[in-house]
Design an enzyme around this catalytic site. Structure first.
Site, PDB file in Angstrom:
ATOM      1  N   ASP A  45      80.725  61.974  65.868  1.00 31.40           N
ATOM      2  CA  ASP A  45      79.279  61.766  65.861  1.00 31.40           C
ATOM      3  C   ASP A  45      78.834  61.018  64.611  1.00 31.40           C
ATOM      4  O   ASP A  45      77.676  60.583  64.524  1.00 31.40           O
ATOM      5  CB  ASP A  45      78.551  63.112  65.927  1.00 31.40           C
ATOM      6  CG  ASP A  45      78.537  63.697  67.332  1.00 31.40           C
ATOM      7  OD1 ASP A  45      78.882  62.977  68.283  1.00 31.40           O
ATOM      8  OD2 ASP A  45      78.181  64.883  67.474  1.00 31.40           O
ATOM      9  N   ASP A  48      80.572  65.331  77.755  1.00 32.10           N
ATOM     10  CA  ASP A  48      80.456  65.977  76.452  1.00 32.10           C
ATOM     11  C   ASP A  48      80.793  67.458  76.568  1.00 32.10           C
ATOM     12  O   ASP A  48      80.805  68.048  77.658  1.00 32.10           O
ATOM     13  CB  ASP A  48      79.033  65.785  75.915  1.00 32.10           C
ATOM     14  CG  ASP A  48      78.967  65.772  74.395  1.00 32.10           C
ATOM     15  OD1 ASP A  48      79.943  66.205  73.750  1.00 32.10           O
ATOM     16  OD2 ASP A  48      77.938  65.325  73.850  1.00 32.10           O
TER      17      ASP A  48
END
Length: 711
Positions: free
Chosen positions: A526, A457
């Site tokens: 997301d 990430d």
């Protein structure tokens, strides 16, 4: 077969792909100029396109703004420069002087052309590289710039390539825009005169734009019309400029960096730009997408033809409250669903109890994992699943042991604030010591804990992007950061052949052909709301194949949209890519767990079609009609149709969808109902997906070609 041929008398070079041709020539001034890009040509036919340069209409015009292979700054050029150089004496510009060429065949089916030049006065060499392959119409281009002098120079602009488009009555630009949780929003809009700039100034590819475009004459559709496209393989800041000129031409140029940045070039140093790949097709946007997908599977992804596992991720179930006991309990439930890869998300390390602390201290939290991650990894493996973990190697919390020990490792400018986003700062990966530190703990983590998968990430963009110390550190930062990021990933993969990696940047903030060369899949957004994802996945799939697209089934009401849709609808949306589950399985009812296991098994039966099949967008996600996509096997042996209806059909016409990629004259059996359909009827007249009345209906139809004897 792809070929590279040359006509010395006219200076013409012809690159031939399976279905297209690309031609250029060195003109009388020594400049490399574009000739043609489109349907296949022979060399004599290409030479017919060579015409003498005409006189300028006035003294205000100069050289045409579109038409050079790499437009430079200098002379009577007033268009967008792809190459701008600033020399030590303050002078600028570049003057082409050809010095030779090389034709290289590094392996079967691959051909490369290098056209070599130098500046007529300064010691700067430029090589334009072209690569064609025997199985794709994608042409790869890049540029190598070498400083042969004894003084530093600066590449104010160093694009990888420029693409010139044929003259048409009009032009339309296709690209994606967006933001966090709303990435990959497809835009198709009239191309205005002048310069249209698409860029990221954030140090990453960004949620807000992607480094690819497609251009057509405004008349192309999914299955018809000429489409030209180009995609930059770069994971940092970038800029693409599309220009339309008053003389009826259009072209585009793209490369690393954004305005205000430059690439320093020391004596003896060279800079190799990333690949800027281009594609022409006369089969519309659908054919363009399928060609990009095949290219990515065959020539970009490290393991493009490996079946991707069904994944479970713990984030929505536990958040930062991660411990050995709750992860083992979730793993048991995930395995019962048929999950093949279990991933522990944020919260497993250091003092990480929220996003305020702990980033940078990458050791398992002693109070949560007393014996490290080994026992959990052993449990996951015993359950028949691979073991994965979330990491964010490029970031640090100020509240961490790492930051207290190395406060100067972050991007910063002396005298300026260190802006925190998500309570974190960006580590300067352009520094070799930072990159070596990251590689060291990552390779130990993977080896010591039996880790099969990393969710890598990166949860914020650059700010105060400075590198105090080196004289040219601020300039080297932008390209050096990405080069070292790539280097860490390359070293990890070399150390651990079985390791698979997902690229993630707070969702789809870093997805491009450069990062996909070193990772196996991408976290697209997301936002996992199934309805929003239909739009996001539609834009993502214009360039990127389903094999790269992570897609999760998560809980409802959705945390971002508060929308509630059926579990089956959510699964069918996630089945369009690499199926993952991100809900809290401890709260799923027995009925939901049973239905989930059934749908996981269904996906496994058809995932080869999703991950490797040809994608046909039969009906888009906008408007009142059902959204319908199809994945067809290359040999026509089977196909999968997925369809979704968002609301009641009252007053909405019930239109059939015509399938593609079927074997003419064959018959196909529906594996669920046993019904038999003729390919001619399915392709020419269509069929109606079985969608129940009411809100949030969805279906998956798997059709298998029958043998001639009816078996």
């Amino acid at each position: 077969m792809p070929t590279i041929s040359h006509a010395p008398d006219t200076g013409v070079w012809l690159l031939t792909t399976p279905r297209t041709s690309y031609a250029l020539r060195i003109d009388e001034t020594g400049a490399p100029c574009h000739l043609a890009w489109g349907p296949r040509l022979t060399l004599p036919e290409t030479e017919e396109l060579v015409v003498p340069a005409g006189e300028a209409a006035s003294s205000f015009e100069g050289r045409p703004a579109v038409g050079e292979e790499l437009p430079v700054d200098g002379g009577t050029r007033y268009g967008t420069p792809s190459l701008q150089v600033r020399y030590a004496d303050g002078s600028r510009a570049f003057e082409w002087q050809p010095t030779g060429h090389r034709v290289i065949t590094p392996s079967d089916g691959v051909h490369e052309l290098s056209l070599e030049f130098r500046d007529r006065h300064y010691p700067l060499r430029v090589a334009l590289h072209y690569r064609v392959r025997d199985d794709t119409d994608v042409i790869e281009r890049w540029t190598v710039l070498s400083n042969d002098g004894d003084q530093h120079l600066s590449l104010v602009r160093a694009d990888s390539a420029a693409w010139s488009l044929p003259a048409t009555a009009d032009y339309r630009l296709s690209h994606v825009t967006g933001q966090w949780s709303a990435e990959s929003q497809l835009r198709r809009e009239h191309l205005p005169y002048g310069e249209t700039v698409l860029t990221s100034r954030r140090g990453i590819t960004s949620h807000h734009a992607a480094p690819w475009v497609m251009v057509d004459a405004g008349d192309a559709g999914e299955e018809h019309g000429r489409v030209f496209g180009a995609a930059l393989a770069w994971s940092g800041s970038w800029r693409l400029t599309v220009q339309r000129t008053p003389d009826g031409r259009a072209g585009l140029s793209g490369g690393v960096g954004h305005e205000g940045t430059c690439v320093p070039l020391a004596p003896g140093e060279e800079f190799i730009t990333p690949v800027f790949a281009g594609l022409f097709t006369d089969g519309g946007f659908g054919a363009a997408s399928r060609a990009w997908h095949a290219y990515t599977l065959n020539h970009v992804l490290p393991h493009g033809h490996e079946v991707a596992p069904v994944l479970y991720n713990s984030w929505e179930a536990t958040g930062f409250d991660v411990n050995e006991a709750n992860q083992k309990a979730l793993a048991e439930r995930a395995a019962a669903l048929g999950v093949e890869l279990y991933v522990v998300d944020d919260g497993w390390f250091g003092a990480r109890r929220s996003d305020h602390a702990g980033l940078g201290d990458w050791t398992p939290a002693q109070d949560r994992f007393p014996e490290g991650l080994g026992p959990l990894a052993d449990t996951v493996h015993r359950l028949g699943m691979r073991f994965g973990i979330w990491v964010e190697p490029e970031m640090v919390n100020p509240d961490s042991d790492l930051y207290r020990a190395h406060p100067n490792w972050v991007l910063h400018t002396p005298g300026r604030a260190r802006s925190e986003l998500r309570n974190q700062l960006v580590l300067n990966f352009a520094r070799d010591d930072v990159a070596d530190w990251a590689y060291g703990w990552l390779t130990r983590l993977v080896a010591d804990h039996g880790i099969d998968f990393l969710k890598w990430d990166m949860n914020r963009a650059f700010s105060e992007a400075g590198w105090p110390g080196p004289p040219d550190g601020n300039d080297r930062l932008w390209t050096g950061y990405v080069a070292n990021l790539y280097g860490v990933l390359d070293r990890l993969r070399a150390d651990h052949a079985g390791l698979r990696i997902e690229t993630c940047s707070g969702g789809g903030g870093r997805v491009d052909l450069g990062i996909l060369t070193r990772t196996d899949q991408a976290w697209v957004s997301d936002n996992t709301d199934a309805v929003d994802r239909l739009v996001i996945q539609h834009g993502f799939g214009q360039l990127h194949p389903a094999r790269t697209m992570s897609a999760w089934v998560t809980d409802v009401p959705h945390q971002l949209t508060s929308r509630t849709v059926p579990l089956r609808f959510r699964f069918h949306v996630a089945m369009c890519g690499l199926l993952g589950i991100g809900g809290d399985l401890t709260r799923w009812s027995e009925e939901e767990l049973a239905e989930g296991a059934e749908l996981v098994a269904e996906y496994k039966r058809v995932r080869h079609l999703v991950q490797y099949g040809a994608l046909y967008r039969l009906s888009g996600p906008h408007g009142e009609l059902p959204t319908v996509v199809q994945y067809a096997a290359e040999d026509g042996a089977e196909t999968l149709v997925l369809a979704w209806q968002r609301g009641p059909r009252h007053g909405v016409p019930r239109l059939p969808v015509r399938l593609r990629g079927l074997t003419p004259g064959a018959r196909y059996r529906d594996t669920r109902t046993g019904e038999v359909h003729h390919a001619t009827v399915l392709a020419a007249y269509g069929f109606h997906p079985d969608l129940r009345p009411g809100d949030w209906a969805s279906t998956a139809v798997h059709l298998v070609r029958m043998e001639q004897d009816g078996a």
